[in-house]
Design an enzyme around this catalytic site. Structure first.
Site, PDB file in Angstrom:
ATOM      1  N   GLU A  25      64.294  61.614  65.337  1.00  0.00           N
ATOM      2  CA  GLU A  25      63.481  62.659  65.962  1.00  0.00           C
ATOM      3  C   GLU A  25      61.975  62.402  65.796  1.00  0.00           C
ATOM      4  O   GLU A  25      61.187  62.722  66.672  1.00  0.00           O
ATOM      5  CB  GLU A  25      63.845  64.039  65.420  1.00  0.00           C
ATOM      6  CG  GLU A  25      63.097  65.159  66.139  1.00  0.00           C
ATOM      7  CD  GLU A  25      63.688  66.542  65.927  1.00  0.00           C
ATOM      8  OE1 GLU A  25      62.985  67.515  66.212  1.00  0.00           O
ATOM      9  OE2 GLU A  25      64.839  66.632  65.473  1.00  0.00           O
ATOM     10  N   GLU A  63      70.529  60.595  56.904  1.00  0.00           N
ATOM     11  CA  GLU A  63      69.332  59.843  57.303  1.00  0.00           C
ATOM     12  C   GLU A  63      68.101  60.401  56.610  1.00  0.00           C
ATOM     13  O   GLU A  63      67.271  59.668  56.064  1.00  0.00           O
ATOM     14  CB  GLU A  63      69.147  59.897  58.817  1.00  0.00           C
ATOM     15  CG  GLU A  63      67.916  59.115  59.264  1.00  0.00           C
ATOM     16  CD  GLU A  63      67.427  59.475  60.656  1.00  0.00           C
ATOM     17  OE1 GLU A  63      66.816  58.616  61.288  1.00  0.00           O
ATOM     18  OE2 GLU A  63      67.635  60.624  61.078  1.00  0.00           O
ATOM     19  N   ARG A 122      65.718  58.808  53.390  1.00  0.00           N
ATOM     20  CA  ARG A 122      64.285  58.567  53.558  1.00  0.00           C
ATOM     21  C   ARG A 122      63.438  59.603  52.837  1.00  0.00           C
ATOM     22  O   ARG A 122      62.212  59.582  52.923  1.00  0.00           O
ATOM     23  CB  ARG A 122      63.946  58.568  55.052  1.00  0.00           C
ATOM     24  CG  ARG A 122      64.663  57.449  55.789  1.00  0.00           C
ATOM     25  CD  ARG A 122      64.399  57.490  57.266  1.00  0.00           C
ATOM     26  NE  ARG A 122      65.142  56.417  57.938  1.00  0.00           N
ATOM     27  CZ  ARG A 122      65.123  56.223  59.255  1.00  0.00           C
ATOM     28  NH1 ARG A 122      64.430  57.027  60.023  1.00  0.00           N
ATOM     29  NH2 ARG A 122      65.812  55.235  59.790  1.00  0.00           N
TER      30      ARG A 122
END
Length: 306
Positions: free
Chosen positions: A100, A133, A137
Site C-alpha cells: 500500500e 508484511e 517491517r
C-alpha cells in the site's frame, strides 16, 4: 538454532516454492515431445492501471507518514518500483494485498501504471499476510498491531494461540497487545500518537475508569514519569478508589408520593407492597405467602386460574 521465520512470511504470496515435483513414473528415454512447458503464471509481473487498484479493507495499518511517503515517491521516481505490488482480482478492480505504501507513493507521482503480481487469496489469508508484511517491517504502531490480532480473532473465530502461530509471535505477546484495546479511547489515541509508551499504558490498565486512566496519563506526560513512577501513581489512585467505594452512600429520602401510593396499594391488596419508581420507569412487587393468598391476589386484579 536459527530462529524460525515470522509466520508464513510473504513467500506464500510471492510463490517462490512452487517448483513442480518429479513425476512418479518416468517416461521412456526414447519418447520425446515437442510441447513447450506450461509457464508458471504465479510469478508473472503485469502492468495495470493505477486507478484500477483499491486499498484493502483488511489492511491493519491505518497511519501513513506523509514525509515517509514523499521519500518513497522520490525513490520510485529515481529507481522505479523495484518490488511489484501484490493484488487480488475483484472483478471490476484489483484489491491490494501487499504494497500500500508503494501504491500511495505512486499516486503522489501521478503514475499511470504500476507492476503487480495477481494472487488468489481469501479474506482470512489477506488479513494474515497483510499483518505479517507489516510486522516483518515493523510498520505497525502498537494499536494497529492489536487491532489486527483482534480482527483475526473476531472475524475468523481464531484463538489467541492460532493467531500467535500464524504471525510468528508468542501467545503472551498477542495477549498483551490485545489488552491495549481495553484502554479508554483517549488513552489509545495517546499511544497512537506516540505520546504514551506501551509500558506506561499497561500500568494504567490497572485503573478501572476512563476518568482515572486519563488522570494518570496526563500526569505521566506532564511530569515525565517513568514506568516505575507510574506504577506508584496507579497504586495511589487505586487506594483512593477503594477508600471512596468503601464509604457507604448517603441515604436518599423516599419520595412522599411513592410512599403514599405504596400505602394505598397495601390497603388494596392486603399484603406487603414495594414500589420502585424513577423517571417514568420502575417495578411493582406484591408479596404473598401461600397459594391461597396468591389466588386471592389474582382475583383482585382480575386474573382467572384455570
Amino acid at each position: 538454532m536459527a530462529k524460525p521465520a515470522l509466520g508464513r512470511g510473504l513467500g506464500a504470496l510471492l510463490g517462490g516454492s512452487n517448483t513442480p515435483g518429479k513425476p512418479t513414473t518416468s517416461a521412456p528415454a526414447a519418447i520425446t515431445t515437442s510441447a513447450a512447458p506450461v509457464p508458471d503464471t504465479r510469478d508473472r509481473v503485469q502492468r495495470i492501471s493505477l486507478n484500477r487498484i483499491r486499498p484493502c479493507s483488511f489492511q491493519p495499518r491505518k497511519a501513513f507518514s506523509d514525509e515517509a511517503l514523499r521519500e518513497l515517491a522520490d525513490s520510485i521516481k529515481e529507481q522505479g518500483i523495484v518490488q511489484p505490488l501484490i493484488v487480488r482480482d475483484r472483478g471490476d478492480h484489483f484489491e491490494l494485498i501487499a504494497g500500500e505504501r508503494r501504491w500511495r507513493a505512486s499516486q503522489l507521482l501521478g503514475l499511470a501504471e504500476v507492476p503487480v503480481i495477481v494472487r488468489e487469496a481469501d479474506d482470512k489469508s489477506v488479513l494474515e499476510l497483510a499483518l505479517i508484511e507489516n510486522l516483518q517491517r515493523e510498520n505497525l504502531n502498537p494499536l494497529e498491531e492489536a487491532q489486527g490480532y483482534s480482527q483475526l480473532i473476531e472475524q475468523f473465530q481464531l484463538k489467541q494461540d492460532d493467531v500467535a502461530t500464524k504471525v510468528g509471535k508468542s501467545r503472551a505477546v498477542v495477549a498483551n497487545a490485545l489488552r491495549l484495546l481495553k484502554l479508554a479511547p483517549s488513552i489509545q489515541e495517546l499511544i497512537r500518537n506516540g505520546k504514551l509508551s506501551v509500558g506506561h499504558a499497561k500500568v494504567i490498565l490497572g485503573l478501572p475508569s476512563e476518568k482515572l486512566q486519563k488522570q494518570a496519563a496526563d500526569k505521566v506526560i506532564r511530569d515525565g514519569l517513568n514506568v516505575r513512577q507510574t506504577e506508584t501513581l496507579v497504586a495511589h489512585l487505586q487506594a483512593l478508589g477503594r477508600a471512596t467505594t468503601s464509604t457507604p452512600p448517603s441515604p436518599v429520602a423516599p419520595d412522599a408520593n411513592i410512599l403514599d401510593l405504596e400505602s394505598k396499594l397495601r390497603e388494596r391488596f392486603g399484603t406487603k407492597v414495594r414500589l420502585k419508581y424513577a423517571q417514568g420507569k420502575g417495578s411493582l412487587e406484591v408479596a404473598f405467602f401461600s397459594d391461597d393468598e396468591l389466588e386471592r391476589l389474582l382475583q383482585i386484579v382480575g386474573v382467572k386460574v384455570d
